[in-house]
Motif scaffolding. Structure first.
Motif, PDB file in Angstrom:
ATOM      1  N   ASN A 274       0.811  -1.224   0.000  1.00 53.33           N
ATOM      2  CA  ASN A 274       0.000   0.000   0.000  1.00 53.33           C
ATOM      3  C   ASN A 274       0.840   1.268   0.000  1.00 53.33           C
ATOM      4  O   ASN A 274       0.491   2.268   0.625  1.00 53.33           O
ATOM      5  N   GLY A 275       1.954   1.262  -0.706  1.00 52.58           N
ATOM      6  CA  GLY A 275       2.786   2.448  -0.833  1.00 52.58           C
ATOM      7  C   GLY A 275       3.475   2.856   0.446  1.00 52.58           C
ATOM      8  O   GLY A 275       3.985   3.983   0.543  1.00 52.58           O
ATOM      9  N   LEU A 276       3.503   1.974   1.444  1.00 54.70           N
ATOM     10  CA  LEU A 276       4.062   2.290   2.747  1.00 54.70           C
ATOM     11  C   LEU A 276       4.999   1.175   3.208  1.00 54.70           C
ATOM     12  O   LEU A 276       4.948   0.065   2.683  1.00 54.70           O
ATOM     13  N   PRO A 277       5.854   1.464   4.201  1.00 57.19           N
ATOM     14  CA  PRO A 277       6.677   0.394   4.760  1.00 57.19           C
ATOM     15  C   PRO A 277       5.794  -0.651   5.424  1.00 57.19           C
ATOM     16  O   PRO A 277       4.770  -0.322   6.036  1.00 57.19           O
ATOM     17  N   GLY A 278       6.181  -1.902   5.315  1.00 61.48           N
ATOM     18  CA  GLY A 278       5.412  -2.960   5.938  1.00 61.48           C
ATOM     19  C   GLY A 278       6.274  -4.152   6.288  1.00 61.48           C
ATOM     20  O   GLY A 278       7.437  -4.241   5.886  1.00 61.48           O
ATOM     21  N   PHE A 279       5.676  -5.051   7.041  1.00 62.52           N
ATOM     22  CA  PHE A 279       6.390  -6.261   7.458  1.00 62.52           C
ATOM     23  C   PHE A 279       5.418  -7.432   7.490  1.00 62.52           C
ATOM     24  O   PHE A 279       4.243  -7.277   7.827  1.00 62.52           O
ATOM     25  N   ALA A 280       5.942  -8.593   7.135  1.00 58.46           N
ATOM     26  CA  ALA A 280       5.242  -9.839   7.416  1.00 58.46           C
ATOM     27  C   ALA A 280       5.707 -10.301   8.784  1.00 58.46           C
ATOM     28  O   ALA A 280       6.906 -10.438   9.029  1.00 58.46           O
ATOM     29  N   GLN A 281       4.749 -10.512   9.688  1.00 58.59           N
ATOM     30  CA  GLN A 281       5.082 -10.919  11.049  1.00 58.59           C
ATOM     31  C   GLN A 281       4.852 -12.416  11.231  1.00 58.59           C
ATOM     32  O   GLN A 281       3.777 -12.934  10.948  1.00 58.59           O
ATOM     33  N   TYR A 282       5.891 -13.089  11.685  1.00 53.21           N
ATOM     34  CA  TYR A 282       5.806 -14.498  12.058  1.00 53.21           C
ATOM     35  C   TYR A 282       6.002 -14.599  13.565  1.00 53.21           C
ATOM     36  O   TYR A 282       6.947 -14.035  14.109  1.00 53.21           O
ATOM     37  N   LYS A 283       5.117 -15.325  14.238  1.00 51.69           N
ATOM     38  CA  LYS A 283       5.284 -15.476  15.680  1.00 51.69           C
ATOM     39  C   LYS A 283       5.702 -16.913  15.996  1.00 51.69           C
ATOM     40  O   LYS A 283       5.482 -17.830  15.189  1.00 51.69           O
ATOM     41  N   PRO A 284       6.307 -17.131  17.148  1.00 57.07           N
ATOM     42  CA  PRO A 284       6.780 -18.481  17.481  1.00 57.07           C
ATOM     43  C   PRO A 284       5.667 -19.512  17.414  1.00 57.07           C
ATOM     44  O   PRO A 284       4.541 -19.272  17.858  1.00 57.07           O
ATOM     45  N   ASP A 285       5.999 -20.671  16.840  1.00 54.67           N
ATOM     46  CA  ASP A 285       5.060 -21.780  16.723  1.00 54.67           C
ATOM     47  C   ASP A 285       5.518 -22.892  17.666  1.00 54.67           C
ATOM     48  O   ASP A 285       6.466 -23.622  17.368  1.00 54.67           O
ATOM     49  N   PRO A 286       4.879 -23.025  18.828  1.00 55.53           N
ATOM     50  CA  PRO A 286       5.344 -24.010  19.808  1.00 55.53           C
ATOM     51  C   PRO A 286       5.242 -25.442  19.320  1.00 55.53           C
ATOM     52  O   PRO A 286       5.955 -26.322  19.808  1.00 55.53           O
ATOM     53  N   GLU A 287       4.395 -25.712  18.330  1.00 59.89           N
ATOM     54  CA  GLU A 287       4.228 -27.075  17.843  1.00 59.89           C
ATOM     55  C   GLU A 287       5.393 -27.518  16.965  1.00 59.89           C
ATOM     56  O   GLU A 287       5.777 -28.690  16.985  1.00 59.89           O
ATOM     57  N   THR A 288       5.941 -26.591  16.185  1.00 59.71           N
ATOM     58  CA  THR A 288       7.007 -26.957  15.246  1.00 59.71           C
ATOM     59  C   THR A 288       8.378 -26.478  15.694  1.00 59.71           C
ATOM     60  O   THR A 288       9.393 -26.933  15.161  1.00 59.71           O
ATOM     61  N   GLY A 289       8.406 -25.522  16.616  1.00 56.73           N
ATOM     62  CA  GLY A 289       9.671 -24.931  16.995  1.00 56.73           C
ATOM     63  C   GLY A 289      10.135 -23.844  16.051  1.00 56.73           C
ATOM     64  O   GLY A 289      11.155 -23.198  16.274  1.00 56.73           O
ATOM     65  N   GLY A 290       9.369 -23.613  14.993  1.00 57.16           N
ATOM     66  CA  GLY A 290       9.690 -22.549  14.054  1.00 57.16           C
ATOM     67  C   GLY A 290       8.790 -21.345  14.266  1.00 57.16           C
ATOM     68  O   GLY A 290       8.468 -20.986  15.408  1.00 57.16           O
ATOM     69  N   TYR A 291       8.381 -20.745  13.147  1.00 52.31           N
ATOM     70  CA  TYR A 291       7.562 -19.535  13.216  1.00 52.31           C
ATOM     71  C   TYR A 291       6.363 -19.682  12.280  1.00 52.31           C
ATOM     72  O   TYR A 291       6.499 -20.140  11.137  1.00 52.31           O
ATOM     73  N   ALA A 292       5.204 -19.261  12.766  1.00 51.26           N
ATOM     74  CA  ALA A 292       3.968 -19.315  11.991  1.00 51.26           C
ATOM     75  C   ALA A 292       3.565 -17.910  11.574  1.00 51.26           C
ATOM     76  O   ALA A 292       3.790 -16.948  12.314  1.00 51.26           O
ATOM     77  N   PRO A 293       2.960 -17.738  10.399  1.00 48.89           N
ATOM     78  CA  PRO A 293       2.524 -16.409   9.957  1.00 48.89           C
ATOM     79  C   PRO A 293       1.431 -15.875  10.868  1.00 48.89           C
ATOM     80  O   PRO A 293       0.539 -16.612  11.294  1.00 48.89           O
ATOM     81  N   TRP A 294       1.523 -14.585  11.169  1.00 50.42           N
ATOM     82  CA  TRP A 294       0.538 -13.992  12.059  1.00 50.42           C
ATOM     83  C   TRP A 294      -0.124 -12.751  11.472  1.00 50.42           C
ATOM     84  O   TRP A 294      -1.331 -12.567  11.600  1.00 50.42           O
ATOM     85  N   ALA A 295       0.642 -11.869  10.819  1.00 50.57           N
ATOM     86  CA  ALA A 295       0.032 -10.629  10.331  1.00 50.57           C
ATOM     87  C   ALA A 295       0.883 -10.008   9.239  1.00 50.57           C
ATOM     88  O   ALA A 295       2.101 -10.184   9.204  1.00 50.57           O
ATOM     89  N   VAL A 296       0.207  -9.273   8.359  1.00 52.23           N
ATOM     90  CA  VAL A 296       0.879  -8.303   7.496  1.00 52.23           C
ATOM     91  C   VAL A 296       0.714  -6.952   8.161  1.00 52.23           C
ATOM     92  O   VAL A 296      -0.407  -6.502   8.412  1.00 52.23           O
ATOM     93  N   GLN A 297       1.828  -6.317   8.485  1.00 51.29           N
ATOM     94  CA  GLN A 297       1.813  -5.015   9.155  1.00 51.29           C
ATOM     95  C   GLN A 297       2.027  -3.900   8.137  1.00 51.29           C
ATOM     96  O   GLN A 297       2.876  -4.019   7.253  1.00 51.29           O
ATOM     97  N   ILE A 298       1.268  -2.825   8.274  1.00 49.38           N
ATOM     98  CA  ILE A 298       1.490  -1.598   7.506  1.00 49.38           C
ATOM     99  C   ILE A 298       1.783  -0.480   8.497  1.00 49.38           C
ATOM    100  O   ILE A 298       1.023  -0.265   9.442  1.00 49.38           O
ATOM    101  N   LEU A 299       2.895   0.224   8.281  1.00 46.97           N
ATOM    102  CA  LEU A 299       3.321   1.278   9.203  1.00 46.97           C
ATOM    103  C   LEU A 299       3.147   2.656   8.573  1.00 46.97           C
ATOM    104  O   LEU A 299       3.407   2.842   7.378  1.00 46.97           O
TER     105      LEU A 299
END
Length: 339
Positions: A274-299
């Motif tokens: 959307n023409g702005l800085p953004g991030f894909a946020q992954y939060k810890p996934d306790p089941e896999t030990g990795g990271y699961a997708p949680w949100a697309v952030q727009i700042l």
């Protein structure tokens, strides 16, 4: 070869595809939905394909496609649904009363990767206008306009069409186009926008880049003191599909350490959205030990700080749209920037 001469099926496909990104941007501004915009463009391409023999070259292929796309969008908008941000629908909620109440998907403005709606252009000023016209505040303002006024404003002020070109496309008079544009401008001028996103340099200037680096460090470290230092006192946080929105760094950081505490330990991957800085946020996934997708952030950035950040949480829809993986391994060190 002119637009009016196509000799092979493959040639027509190529010529239609050249316009896909700009048409997607147009339909996205009209509809406020990423997926509806892509559906509208696909419908436009199919109609153009089926009716190409009737296209007599009296206008350019581009103008003809815009006429088809406009009709498709106007048909889709007859239901009267106006997509919105949480700030458009209610007052902010104090942290003590915060509750996560979702609304239907078709309530919300949707995020969109820049690459899908912003064609490459050589003119920096033109590129800046295009980016500003897909930012959330402007998109929300467009949604307040009747569909034909919306089309006129986008064609005249974003895409810089002449009044006579818009009149021909809509099958109306220049006087009618000018009147619609004046009414649309007046409506936008009257808006008291609770979350207008300020201008962001393109490309980001050094101060803005450093601000984003500090944000990533603060968010990934879940350092609320550092995050507070980056937020304006009246900063806004939204989380579609939930209608809750928070204002002020105290309520925002308070939410993040209580209801939102599961985000601690997240990783952020930069995206252009959307023409702005953004991030894909992954939060810890306790089941896999990795990271699961949680949100697309727009700042949203203004005066050396963050005025707003918006978390779009429907990751099964958004992460594929941004060509992002649906899982990160714990040992993964680097992820390429999303689309």
């Amino acid at each position: 070869m002119s637009d009016s001469v196509v000799t092979t099926t493959d040639d027509l496909d190529v010529r239609l595809e050249k316009h896909r990104v700009e048409l997607t941007g147009y339909c996205y501004r009209m509809l406020g939905s990423s997926f509806e915009a892509e559906d509208a463009v696909q419908d436009t391409m199919v109609r153009a394909w089926r009716n190409y023999e009737k296209f007599e070259g009296r206008s350019s292929l581009r103008s003809w496609l815009y006429r088809i796309a406009t009709n498709v969008c106007l048909d889709m908008l007859t239901a009267g649904n106006k997509r919105a941000r949480p700030v458009d629908l209610s007052d902010s909620t104090p942290l003590a009363q915060a509750a996560l109440s979702p609304r239907a998907d078709n309530t919300w403005l949707e995020p969109m990767p820049d690459a899908r709606v912003l064609p490459a252009v050589a003119d920096p000023a033109e590129a800046a206008v295009a980016k500003e016209s897909v930012r959330l505040a402007f998109m929300a303002a467009l949604q307040q306009l009747p569909p034909k006024q919306r089309a006129v404003l986008i064609l005249r002020e974003v895409l810089a069409w002449r009044a006579n070109e818009v009149a021909e496309l809509l099958g109306t008079s220049v006087a009618s186009v000018n009147s619609a544009l004046q009414r649309a401008r007046a409506t936008l001028a009257e808006r008291d926008d609770k979350a207008a996103d300020a201008a962001v340099s393109d490309p980001l200037d050094e101060e803005q880049r450093k601000l984003l680096e500090r944000y990533v460090t603060a968010f990934e470290g879940y350092d609320m003191a550092a995050l507070t230092a980056l937020l304006h006192e009246d900063a806004i946080m939204t989380m579609p599909p939930f209608d809750l929105w928070l204002t002020g760094h105290d309520d925002i950081t308070g939410f993040m350490t209580t209801i939102g505490s599961a985000c601690e330990g997240s990783r952020l991957i930069p995206v252009q959205v959307n023409g702005l800085p953004g991030f894909a946020q992954y939060k810890p996934d306790p089941e896999t030990g990795g990271y699961a997708p949680w949100a697309v952030q727009i700042l949203e950035i203004s005066d050396g700080g963050l005025t707003g950040f918006h978390f779009f949480l429907d990751t099964k829809r958004w992460f594929p749209l941004f060509d992002l993986p649906l899982h990160l391994d714990a040992e993964s060190d680097e992820i390429e920037e999303g689309a």
